[in-house]
Enzyme design. Structure first.
Site, PDB file in Angstrom:
ATOM      1  N   TRP A  43      24.501  23.848 -16.361  1.00 51.80           N
ATOM      2  CA  TRP A  43      24.801  22.897 -17.442  1.00 51.80           C
ATOM      3  C   TRP A  43      26.079  22.106 -17.164  1.00 51.80           C
ATOM      4  O   TRP A  43      26.865  21.847 -18.083  1.00 51.80           O
ATOM      5  CB  TRP A  43      24.921  23.614 -18.802  1.00 51.80           C
ATOM      6  CG  TRP A  43      23.667  24.242 -19.278  1.00 51.80           C
ATOM      7  CD1 TRP A  43      23.464  25.558 -19.555  1.00 51.80           C
ATOM      8  CD2 TRP A  43      22.411  23.589 -19.548  1.00 51.80           C
ATOM      9  NE1 TRP A  43      22.168  25.770 -19.963  1.00 51.80           N
ATOM     10  CE2 TRP A  43      21.500  24.568 -19.972  1.00 51.80           C
ATOM     11  CE3 TRP A  43      21.984  22.260 -19.449  1.00 51.80           C
ATOM     12  CZ2 TRP A  43      20.188  24.283 -20.311  1.00 51.80           C
ATOM     13  CZ3 TRP A  43      20.666  21.976 -19.774  1.00 51.80           C
ATOM     14  CH2 TRP A  43      19.784  22.968 -20.216  1.00 51.80           C
ATOM     15  N   ILE A  44      26.269  21.698 -15.931  1.00 53.07           N
ATOM     16  CA  ILE A  44      27.511  21.022 -15.559  1.00 53.07           C
ATOM     17  C   ILE A  44      27.318  19.512 -15.617  1.00 53.07           C
ATOM     18  O   ILE A  44      26.616  18.924 -14.782  1.00 53.07           O
ATOM     19  CB  ILE A  44      27.975  21.455 -14.145  1.00 53.07           C
ATOM     20  CG1 ILE A  44      28.007  22.983 -14.058  1.00 53.07           C
ATOM     21  CG2 ILE A  44      29.331  20.839 -13.837  1.00 53.07           C
ATOM     22  CD1 ILE A  44      28.782  23.673 -15.157  1.00 53.07           C
ATOM     23  N   GLY A  67       8.488  11.390 -43.305  1.00 55.89           N
ATOM     24  CA  GLY A  67       7.099  11.811 -43.341  1.00 55.89           C
ATOM     25  C   GLY A  67       6.475  11.829 -41.956  1.00 55.89           C
ATOM     26  O   GLY A  67       7.100  12.206 -40.965  1.00 55.89           O
ATOM     27  N   GLY A  68       5.220  11.391 -41.864  1.00 55.70           N
ATOM     28  CA  GLY A  68       4.495  11.423 -40.598  1.00 55.70           C
ATOM     29  C   GLY A  68       5.132  10.584 -39.513  1.00 55.70           C
ATOM     30  O   GLY A  68       5.020  10.912 -38.323  1.00 55.70           O
ATOM     31  N   GLU A 109      30.237  23.644 -25.779  1.00 60.81           N
ATOM     32  CA  GLU A 109      31.647  23.911 -26.134  1.00 60.81           C
ATOM     33  C   GLU A 109      31.775  25.217 -26.930  1.00 60.81           C
ATOM     34  O   GLU A 109      32.655  25.370 -27.771  1.00 60.81           O
ATOM     35  CB  GLU A 109      32.238  22.747 -26.942  1.00 60.81           C
ATOM     36  CG  GLU A 109      32.336  21.448 -26.186  1.00 60.81           C
ATOM     37  CD  GLU A 109      33.637  21.278 -25.425  1.00 60.81           C
ATOM     38  OE1 GLU A 109      34.601  22.032 -25.698  1.00 60.81           O
ATOM     39  OE2 GLU A 109      33.704  20.403 -24.549  1.00 60.81           O
TER      40      GLU A 109
END
Length: 384
Positions: A159-160, A344-345, A368
């Site tokens: 996750w860098i 809604g939809g 973080e």
């Protein structure tokens, strides 16, 4: 709707806030949907942000940056994240981790590494999380061992942000093995991404923040000069703790911007749509949802701006930073959920902004420091 008014913002941050708002309107909003769909890195927007003086804003003027303080960074984050979270994060990550070098590094490190970032010639990244360890800073396994006049790095980071695009990263690695001092076993390093043994690849497609790129880094006997150690050996945990206190307040701004985007989108939708012979906004149940969204945003915003002042003054910073990050990011989730209900939809159509916001808000509650970890900090650091 002026959901992000200047009323809570200190006067010295007003100009930064206005510049960020104008930039977001001109350069981010028109292309946000396109970049979300493609998942491409927004190089053109980043270049425009550099020219506008919104990149490397956290680097001091002595080293070529803007020297923005925490409150100016928060003011900018609110506006950019309201326009699009992925592009906003790319702009923010352009100098991510540089603050650690500026606060703890040697002058030659600042000269060599900070100035090119401040000029927009280089990008940085911060490499902390690992595939099996995210929130436990004292449980990371990536190791740095001394070999003559070099450090040899082995391990993985995950996750860098900018792990592929960056020219160098500020990397957190284990340098000791004292079971009686878990927090003193880690150090920070400057690692050029062209160093032998540094391998990075993009993490596959994400559900949100698609215009921001994260990487999986493998360090295989990666060698860097011994002088690339930042500060003193064993101080890495404490450097990060200080850095994250500031970062979590800014992440509060991420949540505020996203919550404002959800309210804005829902408000416009219900006022423009008719059902059962009247506009949707005339139904009391709809009005109550919109009222609850306002309550969530405004309470989170008031807390975050108060926290920014406390953290800037080093008043129980960890506690206030955790409060702001948790409250603001969860307010964003609640506003996005209600915004989806009001659409809604049509809410499930990826072409609609509310669906992008709904996906994006799932992410800041994790980075973080996940919000469950923030609750630990809030409890343990409460001024009781």
């Amino acid at each position: 709707m002026d959901l992000l008014s200047e009323k809570l913002v200190p006067e010295h941050a007003h100009e930064v806030k206005e510049e960020a708002r104008e930039f977001a309107t001109e350069h981010i909003e028109p292309v946000a949907g396109e970049y979300y769909a493609s998942g491409e890195y927004p190089w053109e927007v980043l270049e425009a942000a550099t020219e506008a003086g919104l990149v490397a804003q956290d680097i001091g003027e002595e080293w070529g940056g803007s020297g923005y303080d925490l409150q100016q960074m928060l003011a900018m984050a609110e506006e950019l994240y309201k326009a699009d979270a992925g592009i906003a994060l790319t702009i923010q990550l352009a100098s991510f981790g540089a603050e650690i070098v500026e606060d703890h590094g040697a002058d030659w490190q600042k000269e060599e590494f900070l100035k090119p970032v401040a000029r927009g010639d280089q990008l940085t990244g911060l490499a902390v999380s690992e595939p099996e360890t995210g929130s436990d800073l004292a449980g990371m396994t990536t190791a740095a061992e001394k070999d003559g006049d070099e450090w040899v790095l082995n391990g993985e980071k995950y996750w860098i942000g900018n792990g592929v695009e960056a020219d160098w990263v500020t990397l957190y690695a284990k340098t000791g093995d004292d079971p009686n001092d878990r927090y003193g076993n880690y150090s920070m390093f400057i690692v050029p991404t062209d160093a032998d043994g540094y391998h990075a690849e993009h993490i596959p497609e994400k559900m949100g923040f698609r215009a921001s790129k994260q990487a999986h880094i493998v360090l295989d006997d990666c060698r860097i000069p011994e002088e690339n150690l930042i500060g003193v050996e064993g101080a890495g945990f404490y450097m990060l703790a200080e850095f994250f206190n500031h970062g979590r307040v800014v992440v509060g701004g991420h949540g505020i911007g996203l919550a404002a985007a959800a309210i804005e989108e829902a408000w416009e939708f219900v006022h423009d749509r008719e059902a059962f012979g009247k506009t949707v906004d005339e139904f009391q149940a709809v009005q109550h949802k919109l009222a609850d969204m306002q309550l969530g945003l405004q309470s989170a915003r008031a807390l975050t701006w108060h926290a920014a002042e406390r953290v800037a003054n080093q008043e129980n910073a960890g506690y206030w930073a955790a409060l702001a990050k948790t409250k603001a990011t969860e307010a964003a989730m609640d506003c996005a959920e209600k915004g989806m209900q009001l659409h809604g939809g049509r809410s499930v159509l990826t072409e609609n902004r509310i669906s992008r916001v709904y996906r994006d808000v799932r992410i800041p509650v994790i980075y973080e420091g996940a919000n469950d970890i923030q609750r630990n900090l809030i409890y343990n650091q409460a001024p009781m």
